[in-house]
Write an enzyme that holds these catalytic residues in place. Structure first.
Site, PDB file in Angstrom:
ATOM      1  N   HIS A 113       0.851  -7.809  -0.469  1.00 60.56           N
ATOM      2  CA  HIS A 113       0.490  -8.887  -1.230  1.00 60.56           C
ATOM      3  C   HIS A 113       0.911  -8.880  -2.563  1.00 60.56           C
ATOM      4  CE1 HIS A 113      -2.875  -8.718   2.565  1.00 60.56           C
ATOM      5  NE2 HIS A 113      -2.131  -9.839   2.645  1.00 60.56           N
ATOM      6  N   ASP A 169      -1.554  -7.667  -4.515  1.00 60.53           N
ATOM      7  CA  ASP A 169      -2.032  -6.692  -4.203  1.00 60.53           C
ATOM      8  C   ASP A 169      -1.895  -6.021  -5.337  1.00 60.53           C
ATOM      9  OD1 ASP A 169      -3.719  -6.876  -1.899  1.00 60.53           O
ATOM     10  OD2 ASP A 169      -1.651  -6.388  -0.455  1.00 60.53           O
ATOM     11  N   MET A 220       8.919  -4.404   3.898  1.00 60.62           N
ATOM     12  CA  MET A 220       7.519  -5.884   4.020  1.00 60.62           C
ATOM     13  C   MET A 220       7.308  -5.824   3.000  1.00 60.62           C
ATOM     14  SD  MET A 220       4.509  -7.437   4.798  1.00 60.62           S
ATOM     15  CE  MET A 220       3.357  -6.727   6.313  1.00 60.62           C
ATOM     16  N   GLU A 241       2.425 -14.677  11.369  1.00 58.76           N
ATOM     17  CA  GLU A 241       1.128 -13.971  11.832  1.00 58.76           C
ATOM     18  C   GLU A 241       0.289 -14.766  12.397  1.00 58.76           C
ATOM     19  OE1 GLU A 241      -0.248 -10.514   9.479  1.00 58.76           O
ATOM     20  OE2 GLU A 241      -2.149 -10.238  10.798  1.00 58.76           O
ATOM     21  N   LYS A 300      -4.076 -15.703  14.101  1.00 58.58           N
ATOM     22  CA  LYS A 300      -5.607 -14.981  14.051  1.00 58.58           C
ATOM     23  C   LYS A 300      -5.734 -15.820  14.567  1.00 58.58           C
ATOM     24  CE  LYS A 300      -8.227 -12.062  11.719  1.00 58.58           C
ATOM     25  NZ  LYS A 300      -9.199 -11.763  10.455  1.00 58.58           N
ATOM     26  N   GLU A 330      -0.176  -8.972  15.315  1.00 59.63           N
ATOM     27  CA  GLU A 330      -1.258  -7.759  15.404  1.00 59.63           C
ATOM     28  C   GLU A 330      -2.580  -7.531  16.550  1.00 59.63           C
ATOM     29  OE1 GLU A 330      -3.245  -7.893  11.702  1.00 59.63           O
ATOM     30  OE2 GLU A 330      -5.470  -8.164  12.575  1.00 59.63           O
ATOM     31  N   HIS A 337      -5.709  -9.416  16.425  1.00 59.49           N
ATOM     32  CA  HIS A 337      -5.754 -11.111  16.554  1.00 59.49           C
ATOM     33  C   HIS A 337      -5.136 -11.376  17.827  1.00 59.49           C
ATOM     34  CE1 HIS A 337      -4.247 -10.974  11.594  1.00 59.49           C
ATOM     35  NE2 HIS A 337      -5.476 -10.467  12.122  1.00 59.49           N
ATOM     36  N   ASP A 357       1.771  -5.326  13.593  1.00 58.94           N
ATOM     37  CA  ASP A 357       0.684  -5.145  12.457  1.00 58.94           C
ATOM     38  C   ASP A 357      -0.190  -4.314  13.766  1.00 58.94           C
ATOM     39  OD1 ASP A 357       1.720  -6.248  10.218  1.00 58.94           O
ATOM     40  OD2 ASP A 357      -0.854  -7.817  10.289  1.00 58.94           O
ATOM     41  N   ASP A 396     -13.874  -9.743  13.027  1.00 65.82           N
ATOM     42  CA  ASP A 396     -12.002  -9.032  12.917  1.00 65.82           C
ATOM     43  C   ASP A 396     -12.817  -7.509  12.098  1.00 65.82           C
ATOM     44  OD1 ASP A 396      -9.836  -8.458  11.868  1.00 65.82           O
ATOM     45  OD2 ASP A 396      -9.739  -9.532  10.041  1.00 65.82           O
ATOM     46  N   ASP A 412     -10.249  -4.479  12.755  1.00 70.00           N
ATOM     47  CA  ASP A 412      -9.198  -4.166  12.067  1.00 70.00           C
ATOM     48  C   ASP A 412      -9.827  -2.306  11.795  1.00 70.00           C
ATOM     49  OD1 ASP A 412      -7.674  -5.931  10.584  1.00 70.00           O
ATOM     50  OD2 ASP A 412      -9.375  -6.115   9.610  1.00 70.00           O
ATOM     51  N   ASP A 466      -1.636  -2.052   9.964  1.00 72.52           N
ATOM     52  CA  ASP A 466      -2.793  -2.763   9.158  1.00 72.52           C
ATOM     53  C   ASP A 466      -4.131  -2.728   9.538  1.00 72.52           C
ATOM     54  OD1 ASP A 466      -4.178  -4.783   7.649  1.00 72.52           O
ATOM     55  OD2 ASP A 466      -3.733  -6.505   8.744  1.00 72.52           O
TER      56      ASP A 466
HETATM   57  C1  GCO Z   1      -6.269  -9.756   8.438  1.00 72.20           C
HETATM   58  C2  GCO Z   1      -4.818  -9.890   7.788  1.00 72.20           C
HETATM   59  C3  GCO Z   1      -3.959  -9.884   7.645  1.00 72.20           C
HETATM   60  C4  GCO Z   1      -2.219 -10.131   7.128  1.00 72.20           C
HETATM   61  C5  GCO Z   1      -2.489 -10.061   5.884  1.00 72.20           C
HETATM   62  C6  GCO Z   1      -0.706  -9.980   5.711  1.00 72.20           C
HETATM   63  O1  GCO Z   1      -6.967  -9.764   9.270  1.00 72.20           O
HETATM   64  O2  GCO Z   1      -6.684 -10.010   6.860  1.00 72.20           O
HETATM   65  O3  GCO Z   1      -4.085  -9.484   9.285  1.00 72.20           O
HETATM   66  O4  GCO Z   1      -3.616  -8.484   6.592  1.00 72.20           O
HETATM   67  O5  GCO Z   1      -1.903  -8.932   7.715  1.00 72.20           O
HETATM   68  O6  GCO Z   1      -2.528 -10.930   5.247  1.00 72.20           O
HETATM   69  O7  GCO Z   1      -0.605 -11.098   4.981  1.00 72.20           O
HETATM   70 MN    MN Z   2      -2.217  -8.129   9.791  1.00 64.82          MN
HETATM   71 MN    MN Z   3      -5.892  -8.379  10.739  1.00 61.10          MN
HETATM   72 MN    MN Z   4      -8.363  -8.251   8.964  1.00 65.00          MN
END
Ligand code: GCO
Ligand code: MN
Ligand code: MN
Ligand code: MN
Length: 386
Positions: free
Chosen positions: A53, A56, A87, A180, A182, A216, A219, A244, A254, A256, A286
């Site tokens: 991002h 970041d 990306m 993307e 979610k 993702e 998600h 992702d 969430d 991850d 991700d």
């Molecule tokens: C999350 C999202 C993010 C996005 C990222 C890319 O759950 O926080 O997956 O990680 O993928 O912001 O735009």
């Molecule tokens: Mn993501």
């Molecule tokens: Mn995510």
């Molecule tokens: Mn996340």
């Protein structure tokens, strides 16, 4: 064996290995890898690239001189290691200005600022060679539906993406946008909650050919859906521009998690999809190392994601070469059953053949499909005894 190489196209977000292990209940537990440290660490492990991002890499309040220095040092690390930036994305969720959304905010000043912040991220991404631009609308949603009209929100979201496409065209950037979805987190409900919803929106854009999806694993699973099916639909539609990879238990916050660490069977079918259908995009992780880990744990986490993908790829080869499985599949799927005159394409002749077709309902309805055996054989491949 299972050592990642550049050709494997594995990428990580700066925000993933940079994560210091903060969560809504607790403080950071480790030093996250800085952008330059992340580049060196990931290159050493055999990754292909890093994504980020805007913020970041460059803090939102950086002066032009600070930005110049940060980008220069980052670029030097990329050049020294050969790591790529395939990306880039934009944070439209961290700063308080986005607390009620970015492209869908009721406030036109916020919507305009969100578009400007995004085009500046596109500029930054192009400087570093990015070809895909991900849009994740983390704050595009609501808790209080009385406060935001969900129909207006769709119109505003579409307007913003149309603007960004025009900007990319005007600058000859050649970006492919990947939306993307979610279902929730950080908002109570996020608009366009699934990959299928994104595909629906894309068809209504001014330049649908420039826009695809970035589904993702976590998600779709948060929404209780089958990720393999979601990814397959996107791939079949020619819209799988990015992906992702991570993992997640259904019905939880969430998480991850490291790729393949929870839903190994779905991960297997996902890898099978990507490999059998020759997905050419980046394999982006991700995910975040657990909060229990120190920096060495983050390295193990990064390695583990890639290793699991490569192991599953090997399992897919085994599945595809397994004589018992292939014999079963030939029986299940490959039988040549002639339907004289009928070929699933409408014509007056095929309609006539369809009407006259003899169908033995009872016999067909009573046939066993042998899925129990097939599924057990699949599990035995995954469990490592075949
Ligand atoms: C999350 C999202 C993010 C996005 C990222 C890319 O759950 O926080 O997956 O990680 O993928 O912001 O735009
Ligand atoms: Mn993501
Ligand atoms: Mn995510
Ligand atoms: Mn996340």
């Amino acid at each position: 064996l299972f050592v990642p190489k550049k050709e494997d196209r594995f990428t990580f977000g700066l925000w993933t290995v940079g994560n210091p292990g903060r969560d809504p209940f607790g403080l950071p537990v480790r030093e996250g890898f800085t952008p330059v440290e992340a580049v060196h660490m990931l290159a050493e492990l055999g990754a292909y690239g890093v994504n980020f991002h805007d913020n970041d890499l460059v803090p939102i309040d950086a002066t032009p001189a600070e930005k110049e220095r940060i980008v220069r040092e980052f670029r030097q690390a990329l050049e020294a290691t050969g790591l790529k930036v395939p990306m880039v994305t934009v944070s439209l969720f961290t700063d308080p200005i986005f607390k009620d959304g970015a492209f869908t905010s009721n406030d036109p000043r916020v919507r305009a600022y969100a578009i400007r912040k995004t085009i500046e991220s596109m500029d930054l991404g192009k400087e570093l060679g990015a070809e895909v631009f991900v849009l994740w609308g983390g704050r595009e949603g609501a808790e209080v539906d009385a406060g935001k009209d969900a129909v207006d929100s769709m119109k505003r979201y579409r307007e913003a993406v149309n603007y960004l496409c025009e900007y990319s065209l005007s600058q000859n950037y050649g970006y492919k946008f990947a939306l993307e979805a979610k279902p929730n987190e950080p908002r109570g409900d996020i608009y366009l909650p699934t990959t299928g919803a994104m595909l629906g929106l894309i068809a209504t854009l001014d330049h649908p050919e420039m826009v695809g999806v970035n589904p993702e694993v976590a998600h779709e699973r948060m929404a209780g859906l089958n990720f393999y099916h979601a990814a397959a639909q996107a791939l079949e539609a020619g819209k799988l521009f990015h992906i992702d990879l991570n993992d997640q238990k259904m019905g939880r916050f969430d998480q991850d998690l490291r790729f393949g660490s929870d839903g190994i069977k779905e991960a297997f079918f996902l890898v099978k999809l990507l490999e059998d259908y020759n997905y050419k995009g980046m394999l982006h992780f991700d995910a975040h190392a657990l909060r229990t880990e120190d920096r060495q744990g983050v390295v193990e986490f990064a390695k583990g994601n890639m290793r699991t993908y490569l192991i599953l790829k090997e399992k897919v080869k085994r599945f595809n070469a397994d004589p018992d499985i292939q014999a079963l599949l030939a029986e299940i799927n490959g039988r040549k059953l002639d339907l004289p005159g009928f070929d699933f394409k409408y014509s007056p002749e095929s309609l006539q053949a369809l009407r006259g077709m003899a169908v033995d309902r009872e016999t067909i309805g009573a046939e066993g499909l042998n899925y129990e055996k097939l599924d057990q054989l699949t599990m035995e491949i995954i469990m490592g005894v075949r």
